[in-house]
Design an enzyme around this catalytic site. Structure first.
Site, PDB file in Angstrom:
ATOM      1  N   THR A  27       0.872  -1.171   0.000  1.00  0.00           N
ATOM      2  CA  THR A  27       0.000   0.000   0.000  1.00  0.00           C
ATOM      3  C   THR A  27       0.913   1.226   0.000  1.00  0.00           C
ATOM      4  OG1 THR A  27       0.011   0.126   2.400  1.00  0.00           O
ATOM      5  CG2 THR A  27      -1.759  -1.165   1.418  1.00  0.00           C
ATOM      6  N   VAL A  86       7.697  -2.575   7.191  1.00  0.00           N
ATOM      7  CA  VAL A  86       7.693  -1.109   7.263  1.00  0.00           C
ATOM      8  C   VAL A  86       8.265  -0.538   5.962  1.00  0.00           C
ATOM      9  CG1 VAL A  86       8.492   0.918   8.521  1.00  0.00           C
ATOM     10  CG2 VAL A  86       7.934  -1.189   9.770  1.00  0.00           C
ATOM     11  N   LYS A  87       7.446   0.280   5.304  1.00  0.00           N
ATOM     12  CA  LYS A  87       7.849   0.855   4.015  1.00  0.00           C
ATOM     13  C   LYS A  87       8.468   2.226   4.265  1.00  0.00           C
ATOM     14  CE  LYS A  87       5.792   0.864  -0.593  1.00  0.00           C
ATOM     15  NZ  LYS A  87       4.502   0.881  -1.304  1.00  0.00           N
ATOM     16  N   VAL A  88       9.699   2.391   3.783  1.00  0.00           N
ATOM     17  CA  VAL A  88      10.500   3.583   4.088  1.00  0.00           C
ATOM     18  C   VAL A  88      10.982   4.206   2.772  1.00  0.00           C
ATOM     19  CG1 VAL A  88      12.622   4.357   5.246  1.00  0.00           C
ATOM     20  CG2 VAL A  88      11.300   2.471   6.227  1.00  0.00           C
TER      21      VAL A  88
END
Ligand code: G3P
Length: 218
Positions: A27, A86-88
């Protein structure tokens, strides 16, 4: 090749999951906004809802752009469900955050990758996934697939564990070409996944089989 769906739409996620070929979900804040999911509380709950549908990695993006903020947000996201990744974003503060999460055994997806150098940095920091946006490169007359091939070569040269998650997939040929190159994962819309099944000769052949069966069983 693993298939992730790139959406925050729960119906599309359920439909892809019911096909039996879905391995995870990605997402981003734009996809959340598209579904009308706004505000911290609703967004966190939506991640949990997605995790309750799909048994696989679910990327949840931080919106902070400083190291401290990313760490704080990432820890909250990671605590939501064991499947959260975790999208960084690929910025210097993001690289530091990826290294921090790596040392804490928290999985990361380094997003907004548009060059091989960025992918190399993310791998060195210990990213679990890198997300090269191939469709957006194509949009600016740059071959997105060439970037996937470049990253594949570099990661293989040094046996990096970081997985190539081909993102910004727009159509079935993107998926097929990424599979040929050896991307570990692709994330795309439901339309691109379902389009892989289509062939006019399949439809014609099935029509004929059913017609012949009906003739013989009158
Ligand atoms: O996974 C990245 C993706 O959400 C971007 O896709 O189609 O907005 O370029 P797109």
């Amino acid at each position: 090749m693993r298939f992730f769906i790139d959406t925050a739409n729960l119906n599309d996620i359920k439909e892809a999951n019911d096909l039996g070929v879905l391995d995870g979900v990605t997402t981003n804040p734009s996809l959340m906004a598209k579904e009308g999911i706004t505000g911290k509380k609703k967004i966190l709950q939506h991640y949990v809802d997605i995790c309750n549908i799909v048994d696989g990695p679910v990327s949840a993006e931080v919106i902070s752009t400083d190291f401290k903020g990313m760490i704080a947000e990432g820890e909250i996201l990671a605590a939501l469900h064991p499947n959260i990744v975790v999208k960084v974003p690929m910025i210097p503060e993001g690289i530091k955050a990826i290294k921090y999460f790596y040392e804490k055994d928290i999985r990361t997806n380094c997003t907004l990758i548009f060059s091989a150098g960025q992918a190399l940095l993310a791998a060195k920091a210990g990213a679990t996934y890198v997300s090269p946006f191939i469709g957006r490169l194509d949009d600016v007359s740059t071959n997105g697939l060439e970037l996937i091939a470049q990253i594949r070569l570099i990661y293989d040269n040094y046996a990096y564990d970081t997985q190539i998650l081909a993102a910004s997939i727009r159509h079935p040929m993107h998926i097929i070409n990424c599979a040929e190159i050896g991307a570990d994962v692709m994330t795309g819309p439901l339309s691109a996944i379902k389009a892989l099944a289509n062939h006019p000769l399949t439809d014609l052949g099935l029509q004929q089989f059913l017609a012949d069966y009906a003739k013989g069983n009158k």
